[in-house]
Design an enzyme around this catalytic site. Structure first.
Site, PDB file in Angstrom:
ATOM      1  N   ARG A 186      11.537  -6.334   4.945  1.00  0.00           N
ATOM      2  CA  ARG A 186      12.303  -5.323   5.036  1.00  0.00           C
ATOM      3  C   ARG A 186      12.894  -4.726   6.032  1.00  0.00           C
ATOM      4  O   ARG A 186      13.275  -4.750   6.788  1.00  0.00           O
ATOM      5  CB  ARG A 186      10.520  -4.889   5.365  1.00  0.00           C
ATOM      6  N   LYS A 229       0.905  -0.986   0.066  1.00  0.00           N
ATOM      7  CA  LYS A 229      -0.542  -0.392  -0.410  1.00  0.00           C
ATOM      8  C   LYS A 229       1.091   1.155   0.000  1.00  0.00           C
ATOM      9  O   LYS A 229       0.687   2.031  -0.950  1.00  0.00           O
ATOM     10  CB  LYS A 229      -0.497   0.021   1.431  1.00  0.00           C
ATOM     11  N   ARG A 289      -0.511  -8.614  14.149  1.00  0.00           N
ATOM     12  CA  ARG A 289      -1.195  -8.008  13.193  1.00  0.00           C
ATOM     13  C   ARG A 289      -1.730  -7.676  11.809  1.00  0.00           C
ATOM     14  O   ARG A 289      -2.712  -6.860  11.206  1.00  0.00           O
ATOM     15  CB  ARG A 289      -0.104  -6.368  12.172  1.00  0.00           C
ATOM     16  N   ARG A 300      12.351  -2.270  11.448  1.00  0.00           N
ATOM     17  CA  ARG A 300      10.851  -1.840  12.447  1.00  0.00           C
ATOM     18  C   ARG A 300      10.601  -3.292  13.827  1.00  0.00           C
ATOM     19  O   ARG A 300      10.167  -3.496  12.963  1.00  0.00           O
ATOM     20  CB  ARG A 300       9.643  -1.131  11.116  1.00  0.00           C
ATOM     21  N   ARG A 341      -9.055   2.011   9.750  1.00  0.00           N
ATOM     22  CA  ARG A 341      -8.260   1.220   9.626  1.00  0.00           C
ATOM     23  C   ARG A 341      -9.931   0.061  11.012  1.00  0.00           C
ATOM     24  O   ARG A 341      -9.325  -0.975  11.162  1.00  0.00           O
ATOM     25  CB  ARG A 341      -7.187   1.010  10.761  1.00  0.00           C
TER      26      ARG A 341
HETATM   27  P1  AMP Z   1       1.537   0.908   9.196  1.00  0.00           P
HETATM   28  O1  AMP Z   1       3.472   1.998   8.906  1.00  0.00           O
HETATM   29  O2  AMP Z   1       0.624   1.516   8.006  1.00  0.00           O
HETATM   30  O3  AMP Z   1       1.712  -0.205   8.583  1.00  0.00           O
HETATM   31  O4  AMP Z   1       0.909   0.895  11.078  1.00  0.00           O
HETATM   32  C1  AMP Z   1       2.197   1.079  11.515  1.00  0.00           C
HETATM   33  C2  AMP Z   1       1.036   0.827  13.045  1.00  0.00           C
HETATM   34  O5  AMP Z   1       1.263   2.068  13.170  1.00  0.00           O
HETATM   35  C3  AMP Z   1       0.114   0.204  13.212  1.00  0.00           C
HETATM   36  O6  AMP Z   1       0.561  -1.667  12.723  1.00  0.00           O
HETATM   37  C4  AMP Z   1      -1.146   0.895  14.120  1.00  0.00           C
HETATM   38  O7  AMP Z   1      -0.161   0.208  15.680  1.00  0.00           O
HETATM   39  C5  AMP Z   1       0.056   2.135  14.073  1.00  0.00           C
HETATM   40  N1  AMP Z   1      -1.280   2.691  13.076  1.00  0.00           N
HETATM   41  C6  AMP Z   1      -1.308   2.611  11.966  1.00  0.00           C
HETATM   42  N2  AMP Z   1      -2.723   3.422  11.375  1.00  0.00           N
HETATM   43  C7  AMP Z   1      -3.432   3.474  11.956  1.00  0.00           C
HETATM   44  C8  AMP Z   1      -4.922   3.895  12.471  1.00  0.00           C
HETATM   45  N3  AMP Z   1      -5.677   4.180  11.004  1.00  0.00           N
HETATM   46  N4  AMP Z   1      -5.524   2.910  13.504  1.00  0.00           N
HETATM   47  C9  AMP Z   1      -4.999   2.673  14.355  1.00  0.00           C
HETATM   48  N5  AMP Z   1      -3.400   2.690  14.337  1.00  0.00           N
HETATM   49  C10 AMP Z   1      -2.508   2.821  12.943  1.00  0.00           C
END
Ligand code: AMP
Length: 217
Positions: free
Chosen positions: A128, A14, A172, A161, A89
């Site tokens: 990654r 994404k 996740r 990460r 989300r």
């Molecule tokens: P991502 O980089 O989009 O995979 O986000 C990394 C982490 O940030 C996720 O596993 C969540 O803990 C938090 N996070 C990111 N976006 C959201 C969201 N819209 N709602 C809740 N937690 C989020």
């Protein structure tokens, strides 16, 4: 105005695609994950609260991310449109987004739902590596850096990460299925959903997405 939501499990690409679409169509990519990681790095109160959830692979509370998004949409950065990457989300986030957009008379153009099998996602996420200085993303197998552990772009150190470790990845994915996947039907019933096969290579996925959006205005 092109107003997009990118929906999909962690590791599906994404973020990579959102960045490419952002460059092609000159509309900002708004990633709640990036915003939260920036807050963690800065050590703000919000960042400290978010970090405990992120490290465990859980979602950060709705009120925090909704606040970040509302601020961004209010800020005028989105006058030419937006790509929401990683938001909403949960159904509660989607409903709140609807409310904000209705108030501003902004309509969503499409919700791009990218999917791939779990085994593929785990393979992608565990390899990654991210640059600690500029944020560029590499992959040990699919897109390795020229020099081990160093960023090709700026020479910064690459790191994994915390939430890309295998145990957290599985959590996740579980959280995605439980809390985020219901959004697919939410947007399907609004006639906004477009399905994309994220198991293809990066360029093929990008071509599919661009043909959905249409030529650059
Ligand atoms: P991502 O980089 O989009 O995979 O986000 C990394 C982490 O940030 C996720 O596993 C969540 O803990 C938090 N996070 C990111 N976006 C959201 C969201 N819209 N709602 C809740 N937690 C989020």
């Amino acid at each position: 105005m092109i107003n997009l939501i990118f929906l999909g499990p962690p590791g599906v690409g994404k973020g990579t695609q959102a960045k490419m679409v952002s460059d092609r169509y000159s509309i900002p990519q708004i990633s709640t994950g990036d915003m939260l990681r920036a807050a963690v790095k800065e050590g703000t109160d919000l960042g400290k609260e978010a970090k405990t959830y992120m490290d465990a692979g859980e979602l950060v509370p709705d009120r925090i991310v909704i606040g970040l998004i509302a601020e961004k949409i209010e800020s005028g950065d989105c006058v030419n449109g937006f790509i929401l990457d990683g938001f909403p989300r949960t159904i509660a986030q989607a409903e709140e987004l609807d409310r904000i957009l209705n108030e501003k008379k902004i309509e969503l153009t499409k919700v791009v739902s990218v999917s791939a099998p779990d085994e593929e996602l785990i393979k992608r996420l565990s390899g990654r590596r991210t640059c600690s200085s500029c944020g560029e993303v590499f992959h040990l197998v699919f897109n390795p850096p020229t020099n081990d552990g160093k960023c090709d772009k700026c020479g910064g150190d690459l790191f994994q990460r915390d939430d890309d470790k295998e145990e957290t990845i599985r959590e996740r994915l579980r959280v995605y299925k439980e809390q985020t996947e219901p959004l697919i039907n939410y947007y399907k019933s609004k006639g906004l959903l477009a399905d994309i096969d994220g198991a293809q290579n990066i360029d093929a996925v990008f071509d599919n997405i661009c043909s959905l959006i249409g030529p650059k205005g």
